[in-house]
Design an enzyme around this catalytic site. Structure first.
Site, PDB file in Angstrom:
ATOM      1  N   ASN A 126       0.811  -1.229   0.000  1.00 49.89           N
ATOM      2  CA  ASN A 126       0.000   0.000   0.000  1.00 49.89           C
ATOM      3  C   ASN A 126       0.839   1.271   0.000  1.00 49.89           C
ATOM      4  OD1 ASN A 126       0.757  -0.671   2.658  1.00 49.89           O
ATOM      5  ND2 ASN A 126      -0.851   0.621   3.489  1.00 49.89           N
ATOM      6  N   GLY A 202       2.200  -5.799   7.370  1.00 51.25           N
ATOM      7  CA  GLY A 202       1.269  -6.454   6.447  1.00 51.25           C
ATOM      8  C   GLY A 202       0.020  -6.886   7.178  1.00 51.25           C
ATOM      9  N   THR A 206      -1.091 -12.933   8.007  1.00 49.51           N
ATOM     10  CA  THR A 206       0.317 -13.196   7.674  1.00 49.51           C
ATOM     11  C   THR A 206       1.191 -12.974   8.908  1.00 49.51           C
ATOM     12  OG1 THR A 206      -0.220 -12.202   5.537  1.00 49.51           O
ATOM     13  CG2 THR A 206       2.089 -12.727   5.937  1.00 49.51           C
ATOM     14  N   GLU A 224       3.753  -4.935  12.385  1.00 50.09           N
ATOM     15  CA  GLU A 224       2.817  -3.823  12.210  1.00 50.09           C
ATOM     16  C   GLU A 224       1.711  -4.334  11.289  1.00 50.09           C
ATOM     17  OE1 GLU A 224       4.863  -0.216  11.203  1.00 50.09           O
ATOM     18  OE2 GLU A 224       5.877  -0.220  13.139  1.00 50.09           O
ATOM     19  N   CYS A 258      -3.176   1.618   6.422  1.00 46.02           N
ATOM     20  CA  CYS A 258      -3.560   0.902   7.642  1.00 46.02           C
ATOM     21  C   CYS A 258      -4.173   1.852   8.665  1.00 46.02           C
ATOM     22  CB  CYS A 258      -2.338   0.198   8.234  1.00 46.02           C
ATOM     23  SG  CYS A 258      -0.969   1.328   8.501  1.00 46.02           S
ATOM     24  N   GLU A 437       8.037   0.881  16.680  1.00 49.90           N
ATOM     25  CA  GLU A 437       9.203   1.392  15.960  1.00 49.90           C
ATOM     26  C   GLU A 437       9.087   2.904  15.901  1.00 49.90           C
ATOM     27  OE1 GLU A 437      10.437  -0.834  12.426  1.00 49.90           O
ATOM     28  OE2 GLU A 437       9.458  -2.616  13.210  1.00 49.90           O
TER      29      GLU A 437
HETATM   30  P1  NDP Z   1       0.148  -9.314   3.343  1.00 48.98           P
HETATM   31  O1  NDP Z   1       0.218  -9.738   4.754  1.00 48.98           O
HETATM   32  O2  NDP Z   1      -0.599 -10.141   2.380  1.00 48.98           O
HETATM   33  O3  NDP Z   1       1.604  -9.151   2.721  1.00 48.98           O
HETATM   34  C1  NDP Z   1       2.615  -8.368   3.309  1.00 48.98           C
HETATM   35  C2  NDP Z   1       3.954  -8.905   2.881  1.00 48.98           C
HETATM   36  O4  NDP Z   1       4.144 -10.199   3.457  1.00 48.98           O
HETATM   37  C3  NDP Z   1       4.090  -9.090   1.378  1.00 48.98           C
HETATM   38  O5  NDP Z   1       5.413  -8.787   1.001  1.00 48.98           O
HETATM   39  C4  NDP Z   1       3.773 -10.562   1.215  1.00 48.98           C
HETATM   40  O6  NDP Z   1       4.263 -11.153   0.045  1.00 48.98           O
HETATM   41  C5  NDP Z   1       4.460 -11.132   2.448  1.00 48.98           C
HETATM   42  N1  NDP Z   1       3.990 -12.453   2.837  1.00 48.98           N
HETATM   43  C6  NDP Z   1       2.833 -13.084   2.523  1.00 48.98           C
HETATM   44  N2  NDP Z   1       2.797 -14.324   3.076  1.00 48.98           N
HETATM   45  C7  NDP Z   1       3.961 -14.480   3.747  1.00 48.98           C
HETATM   46  C8  NDP Z   1       4.518 -15.546   4.518  1.00 48.98           C
HETATM   47  N3  NDP Z   1       3.884 -16.692   4.720  1.00 48.98           N
HETATM   48  N4  NDP Z   1       5.732 -15.347   5.075  1.00 48.98           N
HETATM   49  C9  NDP Z   1       6.386 -14.197   4.918  1.00 48.98           C
HETATM   50  N5  NDP Z   1       5.938 -13.164   4.170  1.00 48.98           N
HETATM   51  C10 NDP Z   1       4.724 -13.299   3.608  1.00 48.98           C
HETATM   52  O7  NDP Z   1      -0.396  -7.819   3.382  1.00 48.98           O
HETATM   53  P2  NDP Z   1      -0.720  -6.904   2.149  1.00 48.98           P
HETATM   54  O8  NDP Z   1       0.479  -6.795   1.260  1.00 48.98           O
HETATM   55  O9  NDP Z   1      -2.018  -7.351   1.572  1.00 48.98           O
HETATM   56  O10 NDP Z   1      -0.871  -5.478   2.874  1.00 48.98           O
HETATM   57  C11 NDP Z   1      -2.041  -5.053   3.420  1.00 48.98           C
HETATM   58  C12 NDP Z   1      -2.042  -5.250   4.919  1.00 48.98           C
HETATM   59  O11 NDP Z   1      -0.962  -4.574   5.518  1.00 48.98           O
HETATM   60  C13 NDP Z   1      -3.289  -4.668   5.561  1.00 48.98           C
HETATM   61  O12 NDP Z   1      -3.785  -5.567   6.496  1.00 48.98           O
HETATM   62  C14 NDP Z   1      -2.769  -3.428   6.253  1.00 48.98           C
HETATM   63  O13 NDP Z   1      -3.543  -3.002   7.335  1.00 48.98           O
HETATM   64  C15 NDP Z   1      -1.409  -3.849   6.663  1.00 48.98           C
HETATM   65  N6  NDP Z   1      -0.571  -2.684   6.936  1.00 48.98           N
HETATM   66  C16 NDP Z   1      -0.233  -2.387   8.238  1.00 48.98           C
HETATM   67  C17 NDP Z   1       0.498  -1.252   8.527  1.00 48.98           C
HETATM   68  C18 NDP Z   1       0.906  -0.912   9.934  1.00 48.98           C
HETATM   69  O14 NDP Z   1       1.798  -0.094  10.086  1.00 48.98           O
HETATM   70  N7  NDP Z   1       0.306  -1.493  10.951  1.00 48.98           N
HETATM   71  C19 NDP Z   1       0.888  -0.312   7.470  1.00 48.98           C
HETATM   72  C20 NDP Z   1       0.483  -0.722   6.153  1.00 48.98           C
HETATM   73  C21 NDP Z   1      -0.222  -1.868   5.915  1.00 48.98           C
HETATM   74  P3  NDP Z   1       3.501 -11.078  -1.367  1.00 48.98           P
HETATM   75  O15 NDP Z   1       4.406 -10.291  -2.189  1.00 48.98           O
HETATM   76  O16 NDP Z   1       3.331 -12.482  -1.877  1.00 48.98           O
HETATM   77  O17 NDP Z   1       2.187 -10.410  -1.136  1.00 48.98           O
END
Ligand code: NDP
Length: 456
Positions: A126, A202, A206, A224, A258, A437
């Protein structure tokens, strides 16, 4: 894929476990000298990285927009500006950081601080470069080397960053990027025995998987995760300001932040008037060509995410919700015909326990509910599994502080939204994450300390 056109514009390497192994070997070798490089030199390199991103800011912003869908002007003012600041901020923080010491008549105690080793960094789609550099900059500043995986959907600016790091003189092996899929590359980083620390941003599901996988080696983990943030508007607020900011906190970046305030609670006496104006202003938001400076919202990031967000609008209807505006896919023409567009959507008439109020949608969809008392709204705000952030609008300082004190979230904004001082701790409670962080908190996370006690 460019989400505005639905067309593939580049191919990306699909990394494997073997690539991660090679990256960790490279990072481990580079750690021997980078961890001994003085903080001034590390800081100077980070400053050069920031300067070089700034020099190519337009290219970075265009690339981020093409990859993610957000308007180019937003990518420039928010994402790329923040990536630059992340490097400058941690370049300075590391020089200003002091370690604790105590002494008395017989002993001197001091903290000896060391980089943790090879840092494993995993980031979402995002805010691609913004969040990736929020991890890379402090990790490098502290003397760690890095193996990082950006989201497979948005790796292009990470690739530009790699060029910049070479040009800035970052030694080979210090920063390693492995592109590919989460369950392949991400999981291999998390499970690697030579990566003692994982910083992940993420989704919550996950995050849980990462926490479980990292338990085997007792890794230091910062998570996060998702949010379902309340935006609380009291009748005594400056309602014009609350309305203007609520449009942004609901729909900025297509609602794919997020920290977006996706649950809006409005005090009943001003609810009808607020809702009417909010819906009217939402209908005026421009959705369209991301390169047009007048565009407020671009497309959603991917077909799969677009379908997920739209499925929540159907769920809202099934749950008895009223779609006050949006909920539809705008007619687009020419190159944008097959993009992943959605009108910003406002839903009312939902119960607190409905899925659209409880679950993170992560798109341009908000719910609005009335409330009557301070205690009631505190209860409603806390009544989800998430605890990332909240916004409170009121002219009463005592009321604002009471609410802020009782919300189970990592950040509360009072009469503002998304303002960040990078020295402050950032993170979530409950299912929104573990750890903090920011400024000294990042230094703590990316280092290990030894307390040395000397008999004097
Ligand atoms: P995901 O959890 O799907 O993916 C995040 C990252 O993790 C991607 O690089 C993804 O790879 C990777 N990933 C997926 N599965 C695994 C695994 N089994 N082991 C290790 N890494 C893995 O999240 P999104 O990318 O869909 O992002 C959206 C989410 O992030 C929302 O829930 C949002 O709220 C959260 N978010 C939280 C923030 C915070 O600061 N709290 C800030 C911004 C977002 P791949 O490339 O395959 O997708």
């Amino acid at each position: 894929m460019n989400p505005a056109t639905g067309q593939v514009f580049s191919l990306l390497a699909r990394g494997s476990k073997e690539d991660v192994d090679a990256a960790v070997t490279s990072a481990t070798q580079a750690f021997a000298s980078w961890s001994r490089t003085g903080a001034e030199e590390r800081s100077a390199i980070l400053m050069r990285i920031a300067d070089l991103i700034e020099k190519r800011k337009d290219e970075f912003a265009r690339t981020e927009s093409e990859d993610q869908g957000k308007p180019v002007h937003l990518a420039a003012s928010m994402d790329i500006s923040r990536a630059i600041l992340n490097f400058r901020f941690f370049a300075q923080t590391i020089l200003a950081h002091e370690n604790e010491s105590t002494s008395d008549a017989h002993t001197l105690n001091y903290v000896s601080r060391k980089p943790a080793g090879v840092a494993g960094l995993i980031s979402p789609w995002n805010l691609p470069l913004y969040l990736l550099t929020w991890k890379i900059a402090p990790a490098l500043a502290c003397g760690n080397t890095v193996v990082a995986k950006p989201s497979e959907m948005t790796s292009m600016t990470a690739d530009l960053l790699a060029d910049v790091c070479v040009e800035a003189g970052l030694p080979a092996g210090v920063l390693n990027l492995v592109y590919g899929l989460g369950p392949e590359v991400g999981e291999a980083i998390v499970r690697h025995p030579e990566v003692p620390l994982i910083s992940f941003t993420g989704g919550t599901a996950t995050g849980r998987r990462i926490l479980e996988a990292s338990a085997e080696h007792f890794k230091k983990v910062s998570l996060e995760l998702g949010g379902k943030n309340p935006n609380i508007i009291f009748a005594d607020a400056n309602l014009d300001k609350a309305l203007a900011m609520t449009l942004r906190s609901s729909f900025l970046n297509q609602g794919e932040i997020c920290l977006c305030g996706s649950r809006i609670y409005v005090e009943r006496s001003v609810y009808p008037a607020f809702l009417e104006k909010f819906v009217a202003e939402t209908e005026r938001l421009t959705v369209g060509d991301p390169s047009d400076p007048k565009t407020f919202m671009g497309p959603l990031v991917s077909k799969a995410h677009w379908e997920k967000v739209r499925s929540y609008i159907d769920i809202a209807r099934e749950e008895g919700g009223r779609i006050e505006c949006g909920g539809t896919v705008p007619e687009m023409s020419g190159a944008f015909k097959n993009g992943f567009w959605l009108r910003p959507t406002v839903i009312t008439n939902l119960k607190q326990n409905s899925r659209c109020v409880q679950e993170e949608i992560f798109g341009p969809v908000v719910t609005v509910q009335p409330f009557d008392t301070v205690d009631e709204v505190i209860h409603l705000a806390n009544d989800v599994k998430y605890g990332l952030s909240a916004t409170v609008w009121t002219e009463s300082l005592s009321k604002a502080q009471k609410v802020a004190g009782e919300l189970r979230v990592g950040t509360v904004w009072i009469n503002t939204w998304l303002h960040r001082d990078l020295r402050m701790p950032f993170g979530g409670m409950k299912h929104s994450g573990i750890g903090r962080e920011g400024g000294p908190h990042s230094i703590d996370f990316f280092t290990e300390t030894t307390t040395v006690c000397v008999r004097t």
